[in-house]
Motif scaffolding. Structure first.
Motif, PDB file in Angstrom:
ATOM      1  N   THR A 282      -5.108  -2.622  -3.052  1.00 53.18           N
ATOM      2  CA  THR A 282      -4.219  -2.785  -4.205  1.00 53.18           C
ATOM      3  C   THR A 282      -3.809  -1.435  -4.775  1.00 53.18           C
ATOM      4  O   THR A 282      -2.617  -1.189  -5.047  1.00 53.18           O
ATOM      5  CB  THR A 282      -4.905  -3.631  -5.290  1.00 53.18           C
ATOM      6  N   ARG A 283      -4.757  -0.537  -4.942  1.00 55.19           N
ATOM      7  CA  ARG A 283      -4.425   0.795  -5.469  1.00 55.19           C
ATOM      8  C   ARG A 283      -3.545   1.571  -4.506  1.00 55.19           C
ATOM      9  O   ARG A 283      -2.663   2.330  -4.933  1.00 55.19           O
ATOM     10  CB  ARG A 283      -5.709   1.572  -5.775  1.00 55.19           C
ATOM     11  N   THR A 284      -3.769   1.395  -3.211  1.00 56.36           N
ATOM     12  CA  THR A 284      -2.927   2.072  -2.224  1.00 56.36           C
ATOM     13  C   THR A 284      -1.485   1.583  -2.313  1.00 56.36           C
ATOM     14  O   THR A 284      -0.533   2.381  -2.255  1.00 56.36           O
ATOM     15  CB  THR A 284      -3.481   1.826  -0.800  1.00 56.36           C
ATOM     16  N   LEU A 285      -1.302   0.271  -2.473  1.00 52.01           N
ATOM     17  CA  LEU A 285       0.055  -0.272  -2.604  1.00 52.01           C
ATOM     18  C   LEU A 285       0.717   0.216  -3.894  1.00 52.01           C
ATOM     19  O   LEU A 285       1.925   0.501  -3.918  1.00 52.01           O
ATOM     20  CB  LEU A 285       0.003  -1.799  -2.575  1.00 52.01           C
ATOM     21  N   GLU A 286      -0.047   0.316  -4.960  1.00 55.51           N
ATOM     22  CA  GLU A 286       0.504   0.840  -6.209  1.00 55.51           C
ATOM     23  C   GLU A 286       0.936   2.294  -6.048  1.00 55.51           C
ATOM     24  O   GLU A 286       1.962   2.720  -6.595  1.00 55.51           O
ATOM     25  CB  GLU A 286      -0.536   0.706  -7.326  1.00 55.51           C
ATOM     26  N   ALA A 287       0.167   3.070  -5.294  1.00 58.04           N
ATOM     27  CA  ALA A 287       0.535   4.462  -5.045  1.00 58.04           C
ATOM     28  C   ALA A 287       1.823   4.539  -4.226  1.00 58.04           C
ATOM     29  O   ALA A 287       2.684   5.406  -4.480  1.00 58.04           O
ATOM     30  CB  ALA A 287      -0.603   5.178  -4.315  1.00 58.04           C
ATOM     31  N   TYR A 288       1.978   3.646  -3.264  1.00 59.53           N
ATOM     32  CA  TYR A 288       3.222   3.605  -2.490  1.00 59.53           C
ATOM     33  C   TYR A 288       4.402   3.292  -3.410  1.00 59.53           C
ATOM     34  O   TYR A 288       5.484   3.883  -3.300  1.00 59.53           O
ATOM     35  CB  TYR A 288       3.125   2.546  -1.391  1.00 59.53           C
ATOM     36  N   LYS A 289       4.217   2.349  -4.336  1.00 58.62           N
ATOM     37  CA  LYS A 289       5.299   1.982  -5.253  1.00 58.62           C
ATOM     38  C   LYS A 289       5.704   3.173  -6.127  1.00 58.62           C
ATOM     39  O   LYS A 289       6.896   3.414  -6.359  1.00 58.62           O
ATOM     40  CB  LYS A 289       4.862   0.794  -6.116  1.00 58.62           C
ATOM     41  N   LYS A 290       4.734   3.923  -6.610  1.00 62.99           N
ATOM     42  CA  LYS A 290       5.034   5.100  -7.428  1.00 62.99           C
ATOM     43  C   LYS A 290       5.798   6.146  -6.629  1.00 62.99           C
ATOM     44  O   LYS A 290       6.545   6.951  -7.210  1.00 62.99           O
ATOM     45  CB  LYS A 290       3.736   5.691  -7.973  1.00 62.99           C
ATOM     46  N   ALA A 291       5.593   6.156  -5.313  1.00 58.80           N
ATOM     47  CA  ALA A 291       6.296   7.106  -4.456  1.00 58.80           C
ATOM     48  C   ALA A 291       7.686   6.599  -4.050  1.00 58.80           C
ATOM     49  O   ALA A 291       8.360   7.240  -3.237  1.00 58.80           O
ATOM     50  CB  ALA A 291       5.460   7.377  -3.206  1.00 58.80           C
ATOM     51  N   GLY A 292       8.096   5.453  -4.603  1.00 61.26           N
ATOM     52  CA  GLY A 292       9.426   4.944  -4.328  1.00 61.26           C
ATOM     53  C   GLY A 292       9.525   4.042  -3.114  1.00 61.26           C
ATOM     54  O   GLY A 292      10.630   3.785  -2.619  1.00 61.26           O
ATOM     55  N   ILE A 293       8.417   3.534  -2.636  1.00 62.23           N
ATOM     56  CA  ILE A 293       8.412   2.644  -1.467  1.00 62.23           C
ATOM     57  C   ILE A 293       8.275   1.206  -1.957  1.00 62.23           C
ATOM     58  O   ILE A 293       7.384   0.896  -2.750  1.00 62.23           O
ATOM     59  CB  ILE A 293       7.259   3.006  -0.511  1.00 62.23           C
ATOM     60  N   VAL A 294       9.143   0.332  -1.486  1.00 69.62           N
ATOM     61  CA  VAL A 294       9.125  -1.072  -1.887  1.00 69.62           C
ATOM     62  C   VAL A 294       8.024  -1.801  -1.139  1.00 69.62           C
ATOM     63  O   VAL A 294       7.865  -1.629   0.080  1.00 69.62           O
ATOM     64  CB  VAL A 294      10.492  -1.737  -1.605  1.00 69.62           C
ATOM     65  N   VAL A 295       7.264  -2.624  -1.854  1.00 68.00           N
ATOM     66  CA  VAL A 295       6.174  -3.386  -1.253  1.00 68.00           C
ATOM     67  C   VAL A 295       6.600  -4.843  -1.143  1.00 68.00           C
ATOM     68  O   VAL A 295       6.904  -5.490  -2.158  1.00 68.00           O
ATOM     69  CB  VAL A 295       4.882  -3.259  -2.085  1.00 68.00           C
ATOM     70  N   VAL A 296       6.637  -5.350   0.089  1.00 70.29           N
ATOM     71  CA  VAL A 296       7.091  -6.715   0.370  1.00 70.29           C
ATOM     72  C   VAL A 296       5.930  -7.513   0.952  1.00 70.29           C
ATOM     73  O   VAL A 296       5.353  -7.118   1.978  1.00 70.29           O
ATOM     74  CB  VAL A 296       8.274  -6.724   1.358  1.00 70.29           C
ATOM     75  N   GLY A 297       5.569  -8.610   0.333  1.00 72.66           N
ATOM     76  CA  GLY A 297       4.494  -9.456   0.825  1.00 72.66           C
ATOM     77  C   GLY A 297       5.030 -10.693   1.513  1.00 72.66           C
ATOM     78  O   GLY A 297       6.015 -11.296   1.046  1.00 72.66           O
ATOM     79  N   LEU A 298       4.424 -11.064   2.625  1.00 72.81           N
ATOM     80  CA  LEU A 298       4.803 -12.291   3.325  1.00 72.81           C
ATOM     81  C   LEU A 298       3.939 -13.431   2.796  1.00 72.81           C
ATOM     82  O   LEU A 298       2.712 -13.333   2.777  1.00 72.81           O
ATOM     83  CB  LEU A 298       4.601 -12.144   4.832  1.00 72.81           C
ATOM     84  N   ALA A 299       4.596 -14.510   2.362  1.00 68.80           N
ATOM     85  CA  ALA A 299       3.874 -15.654   1.803  1.00 68.80           C
ATOM     86  C   ALA A 299       4.630 -16.929   2.112  1.00 68.80           C
ATOM     87  O   ALA A 299       5.869 -16.956   2.070  1.00 68.80           O
ATOM     88  CB  ALA A 299       3.698 -15.493   0.289  1.00 68.80           C
ATOM     89  N   ALA A 300       3.880 -17.981   2.437  1.00 74.54           N
ATOM     90  CA  ALA A 300       4.517 -19.260   2.752  1.00 74.54           C
ATOM     91  C   ALA A 300       5.312 -19.803   1.581  1.00 74.54           C
ATOM     92  O   ALA A 300       6.311 -20.512   1.759  1.00 74.54           O
ATOM     93  CB  ALA A 300       3.457 -20.267   3.204  1.00 74.54           C
ATOM     94  N   ASP A 301       4.885 -19.470   0.348  1.00 73.60           N
ATOM     95  CA  ASP A 301       5.597 -19.944  -0.839  1.00 73.60           C
ATOM     96  C   ASP A 301       6.438 -18.840  -1.468  1.00 73.60           C
ATOM     97  O   ASP A 301       6.630 -18.794  -2.692  1.00 73.60           O
ATOM     98  CB  ASP A 301       4.595 -20.477  -1.869  1.00 73.60           C
TER      99      ASP A 301
END
Length: 313
Positions: free
Chosen positions: A227-246
């Motif tokens: 979770t913290r790694t994904l937040e760091a990516y977001k701060k660096a301007g990288i969009v985080v996309v999750g795959l989910a059935a819903d």
């Protein structure tokens, strides 16, 4: 008759009742084994001593960005690992082993690849190394995998003048799925894979085999906290996309795939964990008109990576 009997019992020529022993004696004993396996040779004594020391030494514990050494045990698994180019540093061969075609192939592959130590060890030592597993006289030692840092994946992409295309795995525990994702990332121009440090598949021999050699050029990073790694990516301007059935939309509708993006894939059964799902900028689904409820991580990642590569082209 006495003279004839003496002539027939002489040392030269075929003898009555020899059963073809002379003929079989001309067939040879096959190629000369390596020096490390020839009893009495200096290299054999050195190899045996090293094998005993290694067998008695406790396995190293993983720390930081390094995994522990792994043992591939058994004739078929060892040969398959060597065929697939799985990195290895030592092949242990049991003393006085029954030499079949799998043993011969393993020795041949080690000789062809180079850089792999060949050591002969008594059976009790191999039993100790493998905790009593049925090793069949062959044990292959895989060196610790050197994990990258998650920041390195994005940095390498920017250094190459490209937008990062990264896959993060959440709760994926099957090494074969990890290997399949690494293979897809390599095929579609991605920049690496991120896995959590705990409760997740690592780069084992099984993952290496499934990656079909692409793990040698596609880095895998390990995150202490995903979770913290994904937040760091977001701060660096990288969009985080999750795959989910819903998910709120379909993957084909997502314009974010054209820019810097991290695609998060959860396990086939549980999907994304709650915290990881809440961290994602978007949660999207893969349309499945055939009616399947879910795809495994390797297939799901391949579908999204193809769509991303198509858009970027």
């Amino acid at each position: 008759m006495a003279a004839n009997n003496r002539r027939m019992s002489g040392k030269k020529g075929a003898q009555v009742g020899s059963g073809g022993q002379r003929r079989r004696g001309l067939e040879g004993k096959g190629p000369t084994p390596p020096a490390e396996m020839r009893k009495g040779h200096k290299k054999n004594r050195v190899a045996t001593s090293k094998a005993k020391q290694t067998a008695r030494r406790p396995a190293p514990k993983g720390r930081g960005g390094k995994s522990t050494s792994e043992l591939v045990v058994g004739r078929n698994p060892v040969v398959e690992a060597l065929r697939e180019g799985v990195p290895a540093n030592t092949l242990y061969v049991q003393q006085f082993i029954d030499n079949d075609e799998r043993v011969r192939e393993a020795l041949q592959l080690v000789g062809e690849r180079g850089g792999i130590h060949l050591m002969e060890a008594p059976r009790p030592e191999l039993d100790r190394m493998t905790n009593g597993l049925n090793h069949q006289g062959l044990v292959l030692q895989i060196p610790p995998y050197e994990y990258a840092h998650p920041d390195d994946l994005a940095a390498a992409a920017y250094d190459a003048g490209e937008d990062p295309l990264i896959v993060a795995l959440d709760g994926v525990t099957d090494p074969r799925n990890l290997g399949a994702v690494v293979r897809s990332v390599s095929a579609f121009g991605g920049h690496g894979v991120v896995v959590p440090e705990r409760r997740a598949a690592g780069m084992t021999a099984g993952a290496w085999k499934t990656s079909a050699g692409t793990a040698a050029r596609t880095p895998v990073a390990r995150a202490t906290n995903l979770t913290r790694t994904l937040e760091a990516y977001k701060k660096a301007g990288i969009v985080v996309v999750g795959l989910a059935a819903d998910g709120d939309g379909e993957i084909a509708e997502l314009a974010a795939l054209e820019g810097p993006v991290v695609i998060v894939v959860g396990s086939e059964g549980k999907g994304l964990s709650r915290l990881v799902g809440e961290t994602c900028d978007f949660r999207v689904r893969i349309p499945m008109p055939g009616g399947a409820e879910s795809l495994n991580a390797g297939v799901a990642a391949g579908v999204v990576l193809y769509e991303a590569a198509r858009r970027r082209a």
